[in-house]
Design an enzyme around this catalytic site. Structure first.
Site, PDB file in Angstrom:
ATOM      1  CD  GLU A  80       2.749   7.442 -11.744  1.00  0.00           C
ATOM      2  OE1 GLU A  80       3.020   6.649 -12.664  1.00  0.00           O
ATOM      3  OE2 GLU A  80       1.626   7.938 -11.596  1.00  0.00           O
ATOM      4  CG  HIS A  91       2.767   0.635  -5.258  1.00  0.00           C
ATOM      5  ND1 HIS A  91       3.050   1.696  -4.441  1.00  0.00           N
ATOM      6  CD2 HIS A  91       3.248  -0.470  -4.631  1.00  0.00           C
ATOM      7  CE1 HIS A  91       3.673   1.253  -3.349  1.00  0.00           C
ATOM      8  NE2 HIS A  91       3.812  -0.050  -3.441  1.00  0.00           N
ATOM      9  N   GLY A 126       0.779  -1.235   0.000  1.00  0.00           N
ATOM     10  CA  GLY A 126       0.000   0.000   0.000  1.00  0.00           C
ATOM     11  C   GLY A 126       0.808   1.281   0.000  1.00  0.00           C
ATOM     12  NE  ARG A 167      10.336   0.860   4.985  1.00  0.00           N
ATOM     13  CZ  ARG A 167      10.147  -0.311   4.376  1.00  0.00           C
ATOM     14  NH1 ARG A 167      10.308  -0.417   3.075  1.00  0.00           N
ATOM     15  NH2 ARG A 167       9.780  -1.376   5.079  1.00  0.00           N
ATOM     16  CD  GLN A 188       9.665  -8.150  -2.374  1.00  0.00           C
ATOM     17  OE1 GLN A 188       9.657  -7.908  -1.191  1.00  0.00           O
ATOM     18  NE2 GLN A 188       8.944  -7.469  -3.235  1.00  0.00           N
ATOM     19  CE  LYS A 196      13.024   1.341  -3.742  1.00  0.00           C
ATOM     20  NZ  LYS A 196      12.379   0.635  -2.679  1.00  0.00           N
TER      21      LYS A 196
HETATM   22  P1  AMP Z   1       5.712  -2.542  -1.626  1.00  0.00           P
HETATM   23  O1  AMP Z   1       4.329  -2.004  -1.480  1.00  0.00           O
HETATM   24  O2  AMP Z   1       6.792  -1.548  -1.319  1.00  0.00           O
HETATM   25  O3  AMP Z   1       5.897  -3.871  -0.966  1.00  0.00           O
HETATM   26  O4  AMP Z   1       5.894  -2.808  -3.181  1.00  0.00           O
HETATM   27  C1  AMP Z   1       4.965  -3.568  -3.910  1.00  0.00           C
HETATM   28  C2  AMP Z   1       5.564  -3.883  -5.261  1.00  0.00           C
HETATM   29  O5  AMP Z   1       5.862  -2.663  -5.932  1.00  0.00           O
HETATM   30  C3  AMP Z   1       6.871  -4.670  -5.169  1.00  0.00           C
HETATM   31  O6  AMP Z   1       6.916  -5.637  -6.204  1.00  0.00           O
HETATM   32  C4  AMP Z   1       7.909  -3.603  -5.361  1.00  0.00           C
HETATM   33  O7  AMP Z   1       9.110  -4.091  -5.915  1.00  0.00           O
HETATM   34  C5  AMP Z   1       7.204  -2.683  -6.346  1.00  0.00           C
HETATM   35  N1  AMP Z   1       7.790  -1.351  -6.296  1.00  0.00           N
HETATM   36  C6  AMP Z   1       8.020  -0.599  -5.183  1.00  0.00           C
HETATM   37  N2  AMP Z   1       8.625   0.561  -5.528  1.00  0.00           N
HETATM   38  C7  AMP Z   1       8.787   0.533  -6.869  1.00  0.00           C
HETATM   39  C8  AMP Z   1       9.344   1.434  -7.826  1.00  0.00           C
HETATM   40  N3  AMP Z   1       9.874   2.585  -7.464  1.00  0.00           N
HETATM   41  N4  AMP Z   1       9.339   1.064  -9.137  1.00  0.00           N
HETATM   42  C9  AMP Z   1       8.811  -0.125  -9.517  1.00  0.00           C
HETATM   43  N5  AMP Z   1       8.264  -1.004  -8.667  1.00  0.00           N
HETATM   44  C10 AMP Z   1       8.248  -0.695  -7.362  1.00  0.00           C
END
Ligand code: AMP
Length: 285
Positions: A35, A37, A31, A188, A154, A150
């Protein structure tokens, strides 16, 4: 867009979509959408017929309790943004739905989980990630799941797990989306003060300085790492790590010349926030 709270609701919706002949895509998230996401949601929308976004701040992957408490959350804001991207179903379960009383299983991936984030955050982090992602893939029964570059390590862990455990979902990894000045988007980032927002550029600066050297022909990993870390220090940021590793295995080059697909990965604390970033590049012989 529908909002589902339970596994049973997701399964019903997926069954109905499949009955209409639609393929299913899933985008797992924690959540506070940005951009990055949204780019995953758009890719899912382009390539699959029924798009599920999961929104769950997974407590088991947080090694730092303060980070879990401070993690930004606003389901209504996220729901509006997902709906605007044409998402069909937002799965926003409670912790009890994901981890009911008596929950006792865990997925442990060895190898790629161990260096970098595994070393910095401890082994529980990727166990938490692998376990929740396997659950989300099983719940969504998607044809394709979308992740961001990013979080490079993972993505590798999830690819390894889905191959090893014969998960029938294809994993697609999408490019990192950045702010205009180069900072990788992250939920973050909202916790950065104005000063820290400036210093946060150190991660991209470090990666750029390291990548420039590799592109100029430097093949000694230690020298590349030193140049990257020095560039970060000019902005007053000390890297937790800045490491040049094999992109497939995350193995260090340890004295052997850089070759093939190389991942330069960085982590650093900027003010109260821990940030990560990376760049992929090809080192020709
Ligand atoms: P998170 O909500 O941070 O766990 O991220 C959810 C998904 O979005 C994960 O697959 C992340 O790798 C991806 N994500 C987070 N930040 C970025 C970004 N700046 N560019 C592309 N994908 C991202």
């Amino acid at each position: 867009m529908r909002v589902a709270r339970t596994v049973a609701e997701v399964r019903d919706a997926v069954r109905a979509a499949r009955a209409e002949g639609r393929t299913v895509g899933v985008v797992p998230t924690m959540g506070w959408f940005h951009e990055g996401h949204l780019s995953l949601m758009r890719r899912a929308r382009e390539t699959t017929g029924f798009v599920i976004v999961t929104l769950f701040v997974n407590p088991t992957q947080f090694n730092d309790p303060a980070d879990l408490v401070a993690y930004p959350r606003d389901e209504q804001r996220d729901a509006r943004m997902a709906e605007a991207e044409g998402v069909d179903l937002l799965f926003a379960p409670s912790p009890e739905e994901v981890y009911p009383a008596g929950f006792a299983s865990e997925v442990r991936v060895s190898g790629v989980t161990e260096p970098l984030e595994g070393e910095s955050r401890g082994p529980a982090h990727f166990r938490g990630v692998a376990t929740v992602v396997l659950k989300l893939l099983n719940i969504a029964q998607a044809d394709v799941a979308f992740f961001g570059q990013k979080d490079a390590q993972q993505a590798l862990v999830i690819r390894r797990m889905t191959r090893d455990l014969d998960v029938p979902t294809r994993i697609e990894v999408c490019p990192t989306v950045r702010e205009p000045d180069g900072l990788a988007m992250s939920s973050r980032n909202v916790r950065l003060s104005t000063d820290d927002r400036g210093r946060a550029l150190a991660l991209k600066r470090g990666l750029d300085a390291a990548a420039v050297l590799v592109r100029a022909g430097e093949r000694d990993a230690t020298r590349v790492e030193r140049a990257g870390a020095d560039a970060m220090r000019t902005l007053g940021v000390e890297p937790e790590y800045l490491a040049v590793v094999s992109a497939d295995t995350l193995a260090p080059f340890a004295g052997t010349p850089l070759e093939g697909e190389v991942l330069i990965a960085v982590a650093a604390r900027v003010g109260p926030v821990r940030l990560i970033d990376n760049v992929l590049l090809e080192a020709e012989r």
